[in-house]
Enzyme design. Structure first.
Site, PDB file in Angstrom:
ATOM      1  N   ASP A  99      11.306  -0.175  -2.878  1.00 54.53           N
ATOM      2  CA  ASP A  99      10.120   0.177  -3.643  1.00 54.53           C
ATOM      3  C   ASP A  99       9.829  -1.009  -4.549  1.00 54.53           C
ATOM      4  O   ASP A  99      10.699  -1.458  -5.299  1.00 54.53           O
ATOM      5  CB  ASP A  99      10.450   1.427  -4.488  1.00 54.53           C
ATOM      6  CG  ASP A  99       9.245   2.290  -4.738  1.00 54.53           C
ATOM      7  OD1 ASP A  99       8.200   1.736  -5.113  1.00 54.53           O
ATOM      8  OD2 ASP A  99       9.365   3.518  -4.582  1.00 54.53           O
ATOM      9  N   ASP A 201       4.202   0.265  -5.086  1.00 54.40           N
ATOM     10  CA  ASP A 201       3.758   1.294  -6.023  1.00 54.40           C
ATOM     11  C   ASP A 201       2.320   1.022  -6.501  1.00 54.40           C
ATOM     12  O   ASP A 201       1.974  -0.119  -6.807  1.00 54.40           O
ATOM     13  CB  ASP A 201       4.718   1.272  -7.228  1.00 54.40           C
ATOM     14  CG  ASP A 201       4.564   2.477  -8.126  1.00 54.40           C
ATOM     15  OD1 ASP A 201       4.783   3.604  -7.648  1.00 54.40           O
ATOM     16  OD2 ASP A 201       4.227   2.295  -9.315  1.00 54.40           O
ATOM     17  N   GLU A 264       1.121   2.342  -1.569  1.00 52.76           N
ATOM     18  CA  GLU A 264       0.877   3.685  -2.110  1.00 52.76           C
ATOM     19  C   GLU A 264      -0.569   3.737  -2.608  1.00 52.76           C
ATOM     20  O   GLU A 264      -0.924   3.014  -3.546  1.00 52.76           O
ATOM     21  CB  GLU A 264       1.827   3.997  -3.269  1.00 52.76           C
ATOM     22  CG  GLU A 264       1.681   5.454  -3.705  1.00 52.76           C
ATOM     23  CD  GLU A 264       1.967   5.719  -5.181  1.00 52.76           C
ATOM     24  OE1 GLU A 264       2.194   6.889  -5.526  1.00 52.76           O
ATOM     25  OE2 GLU A 264       1.952   4.772  -5.990  1.00 52.76           O
ATOM     26  N   HIS A 325       8.143  12.109  -4.012  1.00 53.87           N
ATOM     27  CA  HIS A 325       8.765  12.498  -5.276  1.00 53.87           C
ATOM     28  C   HIS A 325       7.751  12.841  -6.357  1.00 53.87           C
ATOM     29  O   HIS A 325       8.138  13.190  -7.467  1.00 53.87           O
ATOM     30  CB  HIS A 325       9.681  11.366  -5.739  1.00 53.87           C
ATOM     31  CG  HIS A 325       8.924  10.092  -5.991  1.00 53.87           C
ATOM     32  ND1 HIS A 325       8.288   9.395  -4.988  1.00 53.87           N
ATOM     33  CD2 HIS A 325       8.654   9.417  -7.129  1.00 53.87           C
ATOM     34  CE1 HIS A 325       7.672   8.343  -5.497  1.00 53.87           C
ATOM     35  NE2 HIS A 325       7.886   8.335  -6.801  1.00 53.87           N
ATOM     36  N   ASP A 326       6.461  12.671  -6.057  1.00 50.66           N
ATOM     37  CA  ASP A 326       5.429  12.957  -7.055  1.00 50.66           C
ATOM     38  C   ASP A 326       4.718  14.285  -6.820  1.00 50.66           C
ATOM     39  O   ASP A 326       3.997  14.753  -7.697  1.00 50.66           O
ATOM     40  CB  ASP A 326       4.362  11.848  -7.050  1.00 50.66           C
ATOM     41  CG  ASP A 326       4.915  10.503  -7.494  1.00 50.66           C
ATOM     42  OD1 ASP A 326       5.820  10.485  -8.347  1.00 50.66           O
ATOM     43  OD2 ASP A 326       4.438   9.473  -6.977  1.00 50.66           O
TER      44      ASP A 326
HETATM   45  O1  TEU Z   1       2.843   7.159  -8.459  1.00 49.40           O
HETATM   46  C1  TEU Z   1       1.480   7.054  -8.741  1.00 49.40           C
HETATM   47  C2  TEU Z   1       1.060   8.336  -9.328  1.00 49.40           C
HETATM   48  O2  TEU Z   1       1.312   8.663 -10.450  1.00 49.40           O
HETATM   49  C3  TEU Z   1       0.416   9.253  -8.431  1.00 49.40           C
HETATM   50  O3  TEU Z   1       0.940  10.497  -8.679  1.00 49.40           O
HETATM   51  C4  TEU Z   1      -1.071   9.161  -8.619  1.00 49.40           C
HETATM   52  O4  TEU Z   1      -1.420   8.573  -9.819  1.00 49.40           O
HETATM   53  C5  TEU Z   1      -1.730  10.494  -8.646  1.00 49.40           C
HETATM   54  O5  TEU Z   1      -1.092  11.359  -7.807  1.00 49.40           O
HETATM   55  C6  TEU Z   1      -3.166  10.361  -8.211  1.00 49.40           C
HETATM   56  O6  TEU Z   1      -3.633  11.577  -7.757  1.00 49.40           O
HETATM   57  C7  TEU Z   1       3.690   6.084  -8.558  1.00 49.40           C
HETATM   58  C8  TEU Z   1       5.124   6.572  -8.410  1.00 49.40           C
HETATM   59  O7  TEU Z   1       5.272   7.152  -7.153  1.00 49.40           O
HETATM   60  C9  TEU Z   1       5.434   7.506  -9.538  1.00 49.40           C
HETATM   61  O8  TEU Z   1       6.690   8.097  -9.396  1.00 49.40           O
HETATM   62  C10 TEU Z   1       5.363   6.694 -10.817  1.00 49.40           C
HETATM   63  O9  TEU Z   1       5.569   7.537 -11.908  1.00 49.40           O
HETATM   64  C11 TEU Z   1       4.040   5.990 -10.955  1.00 49.40           C
HETATM   65  O10 TEU Z   1       3.589   5.371  -9.766  1.00 49.40           O
HETATM   66  C12 TEU Z   1       4.145   4.897 -11.971  1.00 49.40           C
HETATM   67  O11 TEU Z   1       4.924   3.862 -11.469  1.00 49.40           O
END
Ligand code: TEU
Length: 529
Positions: A99, A201, A264, A325-326
């Site tokens: 990542d 990311d 992403e 994971h989000d």
């Molecule tokens: O995620 C980006 C993030 O926050 C997504 O959830 C997005 O902004 C949202 O869903 C839009 O609908 C990445 C990582 O995967 C996350 O774990 C981190 O917290 C974030 O970036 C910051 O690095």
């Protein structure tokens, strides 16, 4: 010559390293833990692991706040532990994807410490500093993704710095060429150690509007939604200049053989596909999150699949993601029965599938008591269901205490049913969701039509989704019942005779059918005559 590129043919498995396997009893997973579970991954049949950040970090956002782009957090192990993980993964033909978190660093990164020292520090311009608005408030109306203003005031130097996420995650200034050079060197550092690629990311955040204009209000916002949704992210993300940066990043990847660049990106399909880049010189795989965001409705999903297929640039390879994971886990979103249908969908659609660890156990939403909350988003905007802890709980391996995850106290609770929902128990059960995943992976691997074949929608009602995959005259029909009652293809849509290769219920092999009836929540893969 058939295209054998590994990231087109293979299956990616995401590991959240804090939660996969602890080897030293601190209750947090680590690299030696992952290494000890490689045989499981080989048994499951996946081709690559993507590991969420393992770099030195104060862990304000659990590793997405990087304090050193070229190190390993001692909690996860040492550089030797990393090297031996890569070596042993490769020995099992498993690729390793790291990542990469280029949009922001930790506020504890030496670069940011230097940047905030003074207005004329050589590193000042590495981050995004702006004067206060005339009233002394933040420079514009941009909101942090975790709630609250995206600007924090620095008393000592009298300016605000920008952070799309936590204030502990200042955004780097990618318009500064020294930043690019330093970050590209970090990529080379890992590529030289043998990593097979990166998941980047928030790649769609890398450049912002140079004038930092206010974002327009979002007419669709209501108070049940996260604060970030109050405004459309028109000026804070997806700026056209990002494509140049992505192409440069791809150039670094292409200095090495056979590596992959995954982005992403949460954007509508028409914008998402721009990240393949001009002449496919951008990311190889801009993550396609349609299945995470879609309502669980066959008609909507079919429409999205068709729209996605149509939008892909010539030669652009598709991909599908079911969880990460989000976002709430698939079984939490659609229930256990439909999670099996979702597994079949993920592994039979056209394009590289990305699985999320634990989904193969049918893990659902794990309730997190208030005192156990870890996620900073939950702390900032509590009680509204935005927290991400419920999908980050430890992997469940066996019947021993803490499901074999740790000898210590796990950093997040296990799911209540871990004594029965674990790898060992589900492996023994021939019709478990785990064995379904394994069979689907095996079938995909053995069936060119599924791996590389064309895609064609056959029919979609509210509850029935049917599509065909074809390669070299071999036709595979996939029938998915997204409903709670029996289904069959409507009159006129019958697809002809064939042989069932797999049912989500794992109890109907080799049956010859011409107009099969699907039980509630059943999916079928049928090889047509
Ligand atoms: O995620 C980006 C993030 O926050 C997504 O959830 C997005 O902004 C949202 O869903 C839009 O609908 C990445 C990582 O995967 C996350 O774990 C981190 O917290 C974030 O970036 C910051 O690095």
């Amino acid at each position: 010559m058939p295209d054998t590129t590994w990231w087109k043919r293979g299956i990616v498995y995401q590991i959240y390293p804090r939660s996969f396997q602890d080897s030293d009893g601190d209750g947090i997973g680590d690299l030696a833990g992952i290494r000890s579970r490689l045989d499981y991954l080989a048994w499951l049949g996946v081709d690559a692991i993507w590991i969420s950040p393992i770099y030195p970090s104060p862990m304000a956002d659990f590793g997405y706040d990087v304090a050193d782009y070229c190190g390993i957090h001692p909690m996860f192990g040492s550089m030797e532990a990393f090297d031996s993980l890569v070596r042993e993964a490769h020995a099992r033909r498993l690729r390793v994807i790291l990542d990469f978190v280029p949009n922001h660093s930790s506020d504890q990164h030496p670069w940011f410490r230097e940047s905030r020292r003074s207005r004329d520090d050589p590193r000042r311009d590495w981050y995004i500093w702006r004067d206060p608005a005339p009233d002394g408030g933040p420079p514009n109306n941009w909101i942090s993704n975790f709630g609250g203003p995206a600007w924090s005031y620095d008393e000592a130097t009298g300016q605000y710095y920008y952070h799309a996420f936590l204030k502990e995650q200042p955004d780097l200034n990618w318009r500064n060429l020294e930043v690019r050079a330093a970050m590209f060197d970090a990529l080379r550092f890992w590529l030289n150690r043998g990593v097979d690629g990166f998941r980047v990311d928030v790649i769609w955040h890398l450049a912002k509007d140079p004038d930092f204009r206010d974002n327009p209000p979002n007419p669709g916002w209501d108070s049940g939604q996260p604060e970030i949704n109050r405004f459309l992210q028109r000026y804070s993300a997806d700026h056209p200049d990002i494509l140049d940066i992505v192409e440069e990043m791809r150039g670094v990847i292409d200095e090495y053989e056979d590596r992959v660049l995954i982005g992403e990106i949460y954007l509508p399909i028409d914008r998402l596909v721009a990240y393949y880049g001009r002449d496919l010189k951008g990311t190889h795989l801009p993550f396609n999150f349609q299945l995470i965001q879609a309502a669980w409705n066959a008609r909507d999903i079919a429409a999205l699949a068709d729209e996605y297929e149509r939008a892909l640039p010539e030669g652009g390879w598709p991909n599908w993601v079911l969880g990460n994971h989000d976002k709430p886990r698939i079984a939490a979103r659609v229930g256990e029965a439909q999670a099996r249908v979702a597994a079949m969908m993920l592994l039979t659609l056209r394009g590289t599938p990305t699985m999320y660890y634990g989904d193969e156990l049918g893990l659902g939403r794990v309730e997190i008591p208030a005192e156990a909350v870890q996620d900073p988003w939950e702390r900032n905007e509590p009680g509204q269901g935005f927290g991400r802890d419920p999908q980050r709980t430890p992997m469940q391996w066996d019947e021993t205490p803490n499901a074999g995850f740790t000898d210590g106290t796990p950093w997040l609770p296990l799911s209540q049913d871990h004594e029965t929902r674990n790898v060992e128990a589900l492996r023994r059960d021939p019709v478990s969701v785990l064995n379904l995943y394994r069979r689907l992976i095996e079938l995909r691997r053995a069936t060119p039509a599924l791996r590389v074949g064309s895609f064609r929608s056959v029919c979609a009602t509210e509850t029935l989704l049917a599509y065909e995959r074809e390669s070299d005259g071999r036709r595979i029909l996939v029938l998915l019942n997204l409903g709670r009652s029996e289904e069959r293809l409507p009159p006129g849509a019958e697809a002809g005779r064939g042989r069932i290769l797999l049912s989500t219920h794992l109890d109907r092999g080799d049956e010859v059918v011409s107009d099969p009836v699907l039980r509630a929540g059943e999916g079928l893969v049928v090889e047509l005559d």
